[in-house]
Write an enzyme that holds these catalytic residues in place. Structure first.
Site, PDB file in Angstrom:
ATOM      1  N   HIS A 206      -0.202   0.666  25.625  1.00 38.65           N
ATOM      2  CA  HIS A 206       0.124   2.211  25.757  1.00 38.65           C
ATOM      3  C   HIS A 206      -0.577   2.546  26.897  1.00 38.65           C
ATOM      4  O   HIS A 206      -0.397   3.336  27.436  1.00 38.65           O
ATOM      5  CB  HIS A 206      -0.303   2.650  24.142  1.00 38.65           C
ATOM      6  CG  HIS A 206      -0.091   4.032  24.012  1.00 38.65           C
ATOM      7  ND1 HIS A 206      -1.014   4.966  23.638  1.00 38.65           N
ATOM      8  CD2 HIS A 206       0.992   4.547  24.066  1.00 38.65           C
ATOM      9  CE1 HIS A 206      -0.381   6.165  23.594  1.00 38.65           C
ATOM     10  NE2 HIS A 206       0.851   5.816  23.789  1.00 38.65           N
ATOM     11  N   HIS A 210       1.209   4.466  30.350  1.00 40.74           N
ATOM     12  CA  HIS A 210       1.070   5.731  30.975  1.00 40.74           C
ATOM     13  C   HIS A 210       0.332   5.941  32.351  1.00 40.74           C
ATOM     14  O   HIS A 210       0.289   6.758  32.808  1.00 40.74           O
ATOM     15  CB  HIS A 210       0.154   6.393  29.902  1.00 40.74           C
ATOM     16  CG  HIS A 210       0.799   6.955  28.655  1.00 40.74           C
ATOM     17  ND1 HIS A 210       1.646   8.374  28.640  1.00 40.74           N
ATOM     18  CD2 HIS A 210       1.118   6.509  27.300  1.00 40.74           C
ATOM     19  CE1 HIS A 210       2.330   8.397  27.269  1.00 40.74           C
ATOM     20  NE2 HIS A 210       1.984   7.426  26.639  1.00 40.74           N
ATOM     21  N   GLU A 347       7.179  15.956  25.967  1.00 40.35           N
ATOM     22  CA  GLU A 347       6.035  15.732  26.460  1.00 40.35           C
ATOM     23  C   GLU A 347       5.161  16.394  27.345  1.00 40.35           C
ATOM     24  O   GLU A 347       4.041  16.803  27.483  1.00 40.35           O
ATOM     25  CB  GLU A 347       6.050  14.309  27.200  1.00 40.35           C
ATOM     26  CG  GLU A 347       4.740  13.653  27.927  1.00 40.35           C
ATOM     27  CD  GLU A 347       4.824  12.544  28.507  1.00 40.35           C
ATOM     28  OE1 GLU A 347       3.787  11.747  28.607  1.00 40.35           O
ATOM     29  OE2 GLU A 347       5.931  12.305  29.025  1.00 40.35           O
ATOM     30  N   HIS A 362       4.332  17.801  22.709  1.00 37.33           N
ATOM     31  CA  HIS A 362       3.326  16.400  22.477  1.00 37.33           C
ATOM     32  C   HIS A 362       1.886  16.659  22.602  1.00 37.33           C
ATOM     33  O   HIS A 362       1.081  16.189  22.023  1.00 37.33           O
ATOM     34  CB  HIS A 362       4.116  15.532  23.141  1.00 37.33           C
ATOM     35  CG  HIS A 362       3.438  14.115  23.160  1.00 37.33           C
ATOM     36  ND1 HIS A 362       2.479  13.805  23.974  1.00 37.33           N
ATOM     37  CD2 HIS A 362       3.421  13.203  22.203  1.00 37.33           C
ATOM     38  CE1 HIS A 362       2.153  12.394  23.845  1.00 37.33           C
ATOM     39  NE2 HIS A 362       2.607  12.343  22.951  1.00 37.33           N
ATOM     40  N   HIS A 366      -1.619  16.538  20.375  1.00 33.24           N
ATOM     41  CA  HIS A 366      -2.568  15.466  20.415  1.00 33.24           C
ATOM     42  C   HIS A 366      -4.054  16.150  20.589  1.00 33.24           C
ATOM     43  O   HIS A 366      -4.983  15.765  20.091  1.00 33.24           O
ATOM     44  CB  HIS A 366      -2.379  14.622  21.701  1.00 33.24           C
ATOM     45  CG  HIS A 366      -1.778  13.227  21.336  1.00 33.24           C
ATOM     46  ND1 HIS A 366      -2.211  12.244  21.225  1.00 33.24           N
ATOM     47  CD2 HIS A 366      -0.556  13.029  21.497  1.00 33.24           C
ATOM     48  CE1 HIS A 366      -1.163  11.381  20.874  1.00 33.24           C
ATOM     49  NE2 HIS A 366      -0.155  11.919  21.305  1.00 33.24           N
TER      50      HIS A 366
END
Length: 684
Positions: A206, A210, A347, A362, A366
Site C-alpha cells: 500500500h 502510493h 480521491e 477520501h 482519513h
C-alpha cells in the site's frame, strides 16, 4: 554517486556525519550544511566520526533553495499527506529533488535537507523523486519496514531489540520473536483477520503503490494513464480479498461507513511506538463518533458536514452521469473515461475535474478518522494509523471506509450497459478444462499455512551498535501451485488470447449461493497473461509465482546487505506488487469452497498499441507499466465490472465458450512450515 544516495535512508534520525552503511561511508559535509548546534564543533565531529571509516564521499556545495515551506513541518512531528500543510511541504520538496540537474546535485541537496526536515517526509519525498527521475529509477529502494520498523513491529519488540543490540555482540544476536496475536485476542471478532490487516507485505505494498501513484505533486508524476480507475480497482481488489477472509472466519462482510454520525463500534489498539516522533501511535476505543477537526497547530479544519457535502456532490454526479468541471462545463461520465474521472474525484487527486465542488472525500475522511481521538488537539495527541499509507490498512476502519467508497463505484458501474454475449465471446476458442493444484495435494485443492520470516531493523534503529537486528514474524503463506488450462482453437490459424484468472466466494454469510451480481463483486484477480493458441488443442501451464499481481517473496523479505541496489534492468516499479505470500486467501482447516474462473479473451480487442516495456513487468495488474499506458484496453476487472445481461442469475449462466468455472478448495494447515525458495521465473 547514485549508490551513495541510498545511504540517505540509513538510520534517518541519526545525523549524516555519522558513517553510514556496512561500508561505514563517511560523508564529507561542508560545515555550513551542518545544523547550527554542530557548527562550532565541526572539526571535532569530523575527526571523531571520520576515524576508522572505510570510504569518504565528498558533498559538493550548491546553492540551497528556500526551505521555508518544508521546514513548516516539525522535525519530530507525525507526518501525513492528508494534512494540507504537510502535503504542501512534501510537494515543494519533491519538486526540488526532481529539479536537481545531476545526481551529484541531488545528493548535495539531500545532504542539506536530511537532518533538517521531518524524517518521514524526507524519506517519502526522496522515494517519490528517485522513482520518477530518469537517472535514478534503476535504484532499488530499501523497504520501509527496514527504515521505520516502528510502523510495522511491536513497540515492545523494538525495545527488546535495542537492549540486545547494546549487550549482545553482532554474531551472537538472535531474532526477536513477534507473536502472531500481539495487538488483541479473538474475543474481539475483528482480530480474527488481524493476520491479514497487519501483514507487513500488504502494508508495504500500500505504501509503495502510493509512491508510484501520488495524488499530489508536479503534473509529470501525477498524470499517469488511467490513474483514477486504477486507484478504485486496486482498492476494490483489497476489499474483495479482505471480505473473503472475513466470510471464511464467519464474521460477515464489511459494513460500509455510510453514516458518518453513528458510533463506530470497531476499536483498534495498534501497539506501535514511533521511534522518530517519540510518541505511541494513538488507539481508538470502541463506539467513538467522528467529529469536526479543528487543530490550529496543524492547520487542519475539516468538518463532518464537509465530507457529507463531498459525498452528496459525487453521488449527484453519478446519478446524473456527468460532472461539472472548475470552469462550469459538463463532462460526461461515459463508459470509457467515466470511471477514471470518478476515481480522481473521490480521491481528490490533482486530476480531479473540480476540487472545489467535489472536495476531498477520501482524503478528508482519513483525516477525520485519524484524529477521532483528539479532534481539537486538547490532549496534544498525534495522528492515528489512518493518517499514513504505511499503517492505515492495519485498522478495521480502513475497510469500512473503502467499502463505502466501493459502494459508490458500483452505483456508477451498475448503470453501465451489460456486456452482450458477442462482447464476451472469442470465436473459435473454447476452454475445455481447467485444473489447479500442487504436486503434493489433491487436484483443485490449494494449501495454506504459516511461515516465519526475519525482518532486518538495524537501518531504522539509530545510535545502536552496527550489525543485524532482527525481528521474526509469523505470517500467512501457501504452497506454490500451477494452473493447467486446456484450450481448443478451431480457427484455421494461430490466434493470441488474454488469459484472465479469478477466484471467488461461492456462498454468503448464511451459506446461500451467491447470485452472479453478488459474486462478481467478490472476484479476486489472480493472474492475467497473453497466450499464443495454435490450431487445435493447447495445454497452458502457468505457475502461481508468475502472477501478474505479485512480487517475489524475496523482494518483501530481502536482505539488503546482499543486494547490489543497482541494476539497470530493474526499477522501483519492480518493487510494486501484491506480496506473493498473500496471493491466496487463508481458507479453513476443513477446506473452504471457492470458484476458479478462467476466461480467454481476444487479444486483438485487448491490446494497447504502444512500445514494449523496458525492464520488469511485475504486478502490471495493480501497478501498470513504467512510462507506458496500462497494458489492457478493457475496463479493469473485466468481465466482472458490469451487471449481467438479461437471464443470467448465476456464474454458470454467465459462461460463454471461452470461459470455464472450476470448483476449488483452499485448505489451511495450522502449522508453521519453512519457506522454500521461490521458483518465479519471470523478470523482476
Amino acid at each position: 554517486m547514485d549508490k551513495y544516495l541510498l545511504l540517505m535512508y540509513d538510520r534517518p534520525s541519526e545525523p549524516l556525519f555519522v558513517p553510514k552503511g556496512n561500508e561505514k561511508v563517511a560523508f564529507d559535509i561542508p560545515p555550513e550544511y551542518l545544523l547550527e548546534k554542530y557548527r562550532s564543533v565541526a572539526a571535532n565531529i569530523f575527526n571523531r566520526f571520520g576515524d576508522g571509516t572505510d570510504k569518504s564521499v565528498p558533498i559538493t556545495h550548491i546553492a540551497i533553495p528556500d526551505m521555508t515551506v518544508p521546514l513548516k513541518v516539525g522535525r519530530y512531528d507525525f507526518f501525513s499527506l492528508h494534512v494540507p500543510a504537510h502535503r504542501e511541504a512534501a510537494e515543494y520538496l519533491i519538486k526540488l529533488f526532481l529539479g536537481m540537474r545531476t545526481i551529484d546535485d541531488l545528493v548535495s541537496l539531500t545532504a542539506y535537507c536530511r537532518d533538517r526536515v521531518n524524517s518521514q517526509m524526507f524519506i517519502y519525498c526522496l522515494s517519490v523523486a528517485i522513482i520518477h527521475r530518469p537517472d535514478t529509477k534503476h535504484l532499488q529502494l530499501p523497504q520501509l519496514h527496514e527504515i521505520f520498523p516502528d510502523k510495522f513491529i511491536d513497540g515492545a519488540a523494538i525495545a527488546r531489540a535495542k537492549e540486545e543490540a547494546n549487550i549482545i555482540p553482532e554474531g551472537s544476536r538472535t531474532p526477536i520473536e513477534i507473536p502472531l496475536d500481539w495487538t488483541a485476542t479473538d474475543v474481539d471478532p475483528e482480530h480474527k483477520v488481524a493476520y491479514w490487516r497487519e501483514d507487513i507485505g500488504v502494508n508495504l505494498h500500500h505504501w509503495h503503490w502510493h509512491l508510484i501513484y501520488p495524488f499530489s505533486g508536479p503534473p509529470e508524476i501525477i498524470a499517469k494513464d488511467r490513474r483514477g480507475e486504477l486507484f478504485l480497482y486496486y482498492h476494490h481488489q483489497m476489499m474483495a480479498r479482505y471480505n473473503t477472509e472475513r466470510l471464511s472466519h464467519n464474521i460477515g462482510k464489511t459494513r460500509p461507513l455510510a453514516n458518518f454520525r453513528e458510533p463506530i463500534k470497531e476499536a483498534y489498539y495498534p501497539k506501535l511506538d514511533s521511534v522518530v516522533a517519540g510518541h505511541a501511535w494513538p488507539s481508538r476505543p470502541p463506539n467513538m463518533t467522528l467529529s469536526d477537526v479543528s487543530r490550529v497547530s496543524d492547520g487542519i479544519y475539516v468538518s463532518v458536514s464537509d465530507i457529507e457535502r463531498s459525498r452528496d456532490a459525487i453521488l449527484d454526479a453519478v446519478r446524473a452521469r456527468h460532472v461539472i468541471d472548475s470552469q462550469g462545463k459538463t463532462i460526461p461520465l461515459d463508459d470509457i473515461k467515466g470511471i477514471d474521472i470518478l476515481g480522481n474525484m473521490i480521491e481528490s487527486s490533482e486530476l480531479s475535474p473540480n476540487q472545489a465542488l467535489y472536495k476531498g472525500l477520501h482524503n478528508d475522511g482519513h483525516i477525520l478518522m485519524s484524529l477521532i481521538h483528539d479532534p481539537d488537539h486538547r490532549f496534544l495527541e498525534p495522528f492515528g494509523v489512518m493518517s499514513s499509507n504505511a499503517t492505515a490498512m492495519r485498522d478495521p476502519l480502513f475497510y469500512r471506509w473503502h467499502q463505502f467508497v466501493d459502494d459508490i463505484v458500483y452505483q456508477f458501474l451498475d448503470g453501465l450497459a451489460p456486456y452482450t454475449t458477442q462482447q464476451l465471446s472469442f470465436p473459435g476458442i473454447t476452454v475445455k478444462d481447467v485444473r489447479v493444484g500442487t504436486s503434493q495435494s489433491n487436484p483443485n485443492t490449494l494449501n495454506t499455512h504459516w511461515t516465519k520470516s526475519d525482518v532486518e531493523m538495524s537501518q531504522g534503529l539509530d545510535f545502536f551498535p552496527r550489525g543485524p537486528v532482527l525481528a521474526r514474524i509469523q505470517h500467512l503463506n501457501h504452497d506454490e501451485f500451477s494452473y493447467n488450462i486446456v484450450v481448443n482453437n478451431s480457427n484455421n490459424r494461430e490466434v493470441i488470447g488474454t488469459a484472465r484468472i479469478f477466484i471467488s466466494l461461492k456462498f454468503d454469510e448464511k451459506g446461500e449461493p451467491l447470485t452472479f451480481n453478488e459474486q462478481r463483486k467478490f472476484m479476486i484477480e489472480m493472474d492475467k497473461f497473453t497466450v499464443r493458441l495454435k490450431k487445435g488443442q493447447n495445454v497452458i501451464v502457468r505457475k502461481s509465482t508468475e502472477s501478474s499481481l505479485t512480487i517475489p517473496f524475496e523482494v518483501t523479505f530481502r536482505d539488503l546487505n546482499k543486494s547490489s541496489n543497482q541494476n539497470p534492468e530493474k526499477s522501483t516499479y519492480c518493487e510494486c506488487g501484491w506480496p506473493q505470500h498473500m496471493l491466496l486467501p487463508k481458507g479453513t482447516t476443513r477446506g473452504y469452497p471457492m470458484d476458479l474462473f478462467v476466461m480467454v479473451s481476444n487479444y486483438e480487442l485487448d491490446k494497447v498499441n504502444q512500445a514494449e516495456p523496458v525492464g520488469c513487468t511485475n504486478s502490471v495488474s495493480f501497478c501498470g507499466l513504467e512510462d507506458r499506458k496500462y497494458p489492457d484496453i478493457r475496463p479493469m476487472g473485466f468481465p466482472f465490472d458490469r451487471k449481467a445481461r438479461t437471464g443470467v442469475k448465476s456464474l454458470t449462466d454467465f459462461i460463454t465458450g471461452n470461459m470455464k468455472v472450476q470448483p476449488i478448495t483452499i485448505r489451511f494447515n495450522d502449522t508453521i512450515k519453512p519457506r522454500l525458495r521461490s521458483t518465479r521465473n519471470k523478470q523482476g
